[in-house]
Design a protein around this motif. Structure first.
Motif, short mmCIF file in Angstrom:
data_model
loop_
_atom_site.label_atom_id
_atom_site.label_comp_id
_atom_site.label_asym_id
_atom_site.label_seq_id
_atom_site.Cartn_x
_atom_site.Cartn_y
_atom_site.Cartn_z
N VAL A 1 0.77 -1.24 -0.05
CA VAL A 1 -0.17 0.01 -0.13
C VAL A 1 1.00 1.30 0.16
CG1 VAL A 1 -1.94 -1.19 1.11
CG2 VAL A 1 -0.28 0.11 2.47
N ALA A 2 2.06 0.95 -0.26
CA ALA A 2 3.05 2.20 -0.11
C ALA A 2 2.63 3.34 -1.02
CB ALA A 2 4.46 1.98 -0.32
N ALA A 3 2.32 3.18 -2.18
CA ALA A 3 1.82 3.96 -3.22
C ALA A 3 0.50 4.65 -3.02
CB ALA A 3 1.75 3.48 -4.67
N GLN A 4 -0.21 4.14 -2.29
CA GLN A 4 -1.67 4.46 -1.74
C GLN A 4 -1.40 5.40 -0.27
OE1 GLN A 4 -4.11 1.00 -1.93
NE2 GLN A 4 -3.03 0.30 -3.36
N LEU A 5 -0.36 5.81 -0.04
CA LEU A 5 -0.45 6.44 1.12
C LEU A 5 -1.11 7.81 1.00
CD1 LEU A 5 3.12 5.85 2.66
CD2 LEU A 5 0.95 4.80 3.48
N ARG A 6 -2.19 8.14 2.28
CA ARG A 6 -2.68 9.53 2.14
C ARG A 6 -2.20 10.28 3.11
NH1 ARG A 6 -9.19 8.03 1.80
NH2 ARG A 6 -9.03 6.36 0.07
N ALA A 7 -1.08 9.86 3.93
CA ALA A 7 -0.19 10.81 5.12
C ALA A 7 1.02 10.16 4.85
CB ALA A 7 -0.96 10.74 6.30
N PRO A 8 2.06 11.17 4.98
CA PRO A 8 3.44 10.64 4.99
C PRO A 8 3.70 9.96 6.24
CG PRO A 8 3.24 12.86 5.33
CD PRO A 8 2.18 12.56 5.17
N VAL A 9 4.64 8.91 6.37
CA VAL A 9 4.95 8.04 7.44
C VAL A 9 6.44 7.92 7.80
CG1 VAL A 9 4.87 5.76 8.60
CG2 VAL A 9 2.69 6.63 7.22
N LEU A 10 6.84 8.34 9.28
CA LEU A 10 8.04 8.07 9.44
C LEU A 10 8.28 6.86 10.05
CD1 LEU A 10 11.07 9.20 10.08
CD2 LEU A 10 10.08 9.95 12.46
N GLN B 1 6.38 9.61 -1.27
CA GLN B 1 7.96 10.11 -1.43
C GLN B 1 8.36 11.07 -0.19
OE1 GLN B 1 8.41 11.55 -5.41
NE2 GLN B 1 7.72 9.70 -6.35
N GLN B 2 7.23 11.56 0.50
CA GLN B 2 7.63 12.35 1.78
C GLN B 2 7.78 11.52 2.75
OE1 GLN B 2 4.59 15.52 2.70
NE2 GLN B 2 3.81 15.26 0.59
N SER B 3 7.58 10.18 2.88
CA SER B 3 7.72 9.15 3.90
C SER B 3 9.45 8.89 3.83
CB SER B 3 6.78 7.94 3.71
OG SER B 3 5.64 8.22 3.82
N ARG B 4 9.54 8.43 5.14
CA ARG B 4 11.07 7.99 5.13
C ARG B 4 11.14 7.06 6.32
NH1 ARG B 4 14.78 10.79 8.55
NH2 ARG B 4 13.85 12.31 9.81
N LEU B 5 12.42 6.38 5.97
CA LEU B 5 12.54 5.33 7.30
C LEU B 5 14.09 5.43 7.74
CD1 LEU B 5 11.00 3.89 4.86
CD2 LEU B 5 11.41 1.71 5.99
N VAL B 6 14.04 5.32 8.85
CA VAL B 6 15.33 5.67 9.67
C VAL B 6 15.72 4.13 10.39
CG1 VAL B 6 16.33 6.72 11.51
CG2 VAL B 6 14.81 7.85 10.26
N VAL B 7 17.02 3.88 10.25
CA VAL B 7 17.39 2.70 10.76
C VAL B 7 18.59 2.80 11.75
CG1 VAL B 7 18.43 0.24 10.34
CG2 VAL B 7 16.79 1.33 8.79
N TYR B 8 18.13 2.23 13.02
CA TYR B 8 19.22 2.37 14.04
C TYR B 8 20.24 0.94 14.14
CZ TYR B 8 16.70 6.19 15.48
OH TYR B 8 16.15 7.69 15.56
N PRO B 9 21.41 1.11 13.49
CA PRO B 9 22.03 -0.03 13.39
C PRO B 9 22.46 -0.79 14.16
CG PRO B 9 22.98 1.85 12.06
CD PRO B 9 22.23 2.41 13.02
N ALA C 1 12.06 1.38 -1.67
CA ALA C 1 11.86 1.46 -3.26
C ALA C 1 10.35 1.51 -3.51
CB ALA C 1 12.34 -0.06 -3.66
N ALA C 2 9.62 1.01 -2.65
CA ALA C 2 7.96 1.06 -3.01
C ALA C 2 7.53 2.81 -2.83
CB ALA C 2 7.41 0.30 -2.04
N LEU C 3 8.04 3.48 -1.71
CA LEU C 3 7.74 4.65 -1.65
C LEU C 3 8.38 5.40 -2.43
CD1 LEU C 3 8.82 4.80 1.97
CD2 LEU C 3 6.17 4.82 1.31
N ALA C 4 9.55 5.32 -3.02
CA ALA C 4 10.28 6.05 -4.08
C ALA C 4 9.39 5.98 -5.52
CB ALA C 4 11.62 5.74 -4.54
N GLU C 5 8.81 4.85 -5.78
CA GLU C 5 8.03 4.77 -6.80
C GLU C 5 6.54 5.32 -6.55
OE1 GLU C 5 8.16 0.55 -7.58
OE2 GLU C 5 10.29 0.71 -8.00
N GLY C 6 6.10 5.60 -5.40
CA GLY C 6 4.83 6.27 -5.29
C GLY C 6 4.59 7.67 -5.77
N GLY C 7 3.46 8.14 -5.24
CA GLY C 7 3.32 9.68 -5.64
C GLY C 7 3.93 10.50 -4.44
#
Length: 262
Positions: free
Chosen positions: A180-189, A219-227, A209-215
């Motif tokens: 559903v990444a391309a169908q997001l109606r709100a940006p998600v962190l 594309q406002q959404s982003r993921l943060v990874v704590y190694p 990758a799915a977010l980058a291919e969305g609208g």
């Protein structure tokens, strides 16, 4: 292991002050009756923005209630619902596999999304400003944060804490955040642990990758990874807690909601 068996054992467990808040347990109306819920809000802030808090796999317990108080101290009306109410009492389980088999796997997404919609409606009756509506969740609730951001046309932002991205917890969950990444109606962190064995980094990259291919919203959404963190690094009552990463993630969470809801 249930919350009741491990809470109190960790010196890191946070207890948020209720001074300056209105808070408590309620029976919240929903589509088929009422369900238990907990809310917290600043006592002297008119029409605060609203954050729906989705429980982790262990249900609506004291850690989730404390998270609601943390949001309230930051100026939000926060509400969390016992989303397993119809399936059983998660607090009675000491074995996680049995909890997933007997309760969690039997909770359909459609039921949860309807209860979250009802939570937003209820928050509006309590003075919350649902034109500034956010959603957040942990583990099981982290996955549902993504799903709700794709479901609700009222939601303005989400923060997903280590929620599964490409799998679920049972056969009733047929679609996942990557679907559903391309169908997001709100940006998600999204906030994730690099050592989380239940959410491999390959899934994080797939989601990116799915977010980058969305609208534009995707594309406002982003993921943060704590190694250095694993799963549940924010759960201060559990051995998985990583204070430095939890504090940094909380600051990023509040900044995200401040950006989109305030």
């Amino acid at each position: 292991m249930s919350f009741s068996r491990i809470t109190g054992l960790a010196a890191s467990t946070i207890h948020t002050d209720t001074s300056g808040l209105r808070e408590g347990q309620v029976q919240m109306p929903t589509f088929d009756g009422t369900i238990p819920a907990y809310y917290a809000a600043p006592a002297d802030v008119p029409a605060p923005p609203v954050v729906l808090v989705i429980q982790e796999i262990f249900g609506l317990h004291e850690h989730i209630r404390d998270v609601c108080r943390r949001y309230a101290q930051a100026g939000y009306l926060a509400v969390a619902v016992e989303l397993y109410q119809r399936q059983g009492d998660a607090g009675q389980y000491t074995d996680t596999a049995a909890l997933i088999r007997d309760i969690v796997a039997k909770v359909p997404d459609e039921q949860v999304l309807a209860d979250l919609d009802a939570s937003a409606d209820w928050a509006a009756t309590q003075g919350g400003d649902i034109t500034r509506l956010g959603v957040t969740g942990f583990c099981w609730g982290g996955r549902l944060t993504w799903m709700y951001a794709a479901h609700s046309d009222r939601c303005k932002a989400g923060v997903a804490w280590y929620g599964k991205l490409a799998t679920g917890h049972g056969p009733l969950q047929s679609r996942h955040p990557v679907d559903v990444a391309a169908q997001l109606r709100a940006p998600v962190l999204g906030l994730y642990g690099g050592k989380d064995s239940s959410i491999p980094l390959e899934d994080v990259r797939r989601m990116e990758a799915a977010l980058a291919e969305g609208g534009p919203i995707a594309q406002q959404s982003r993921l943060v990874v704590y190694p250095k963190s694993g799963h549940a690094f924010y759960a201060d009552y559990r051995p998985s807690y990583v204070a430095q990463d939890a504090q940094d993630a909380w600051a990023k969470c509040l900044a995200w909601f401040d950006q989109y809801l305030v």
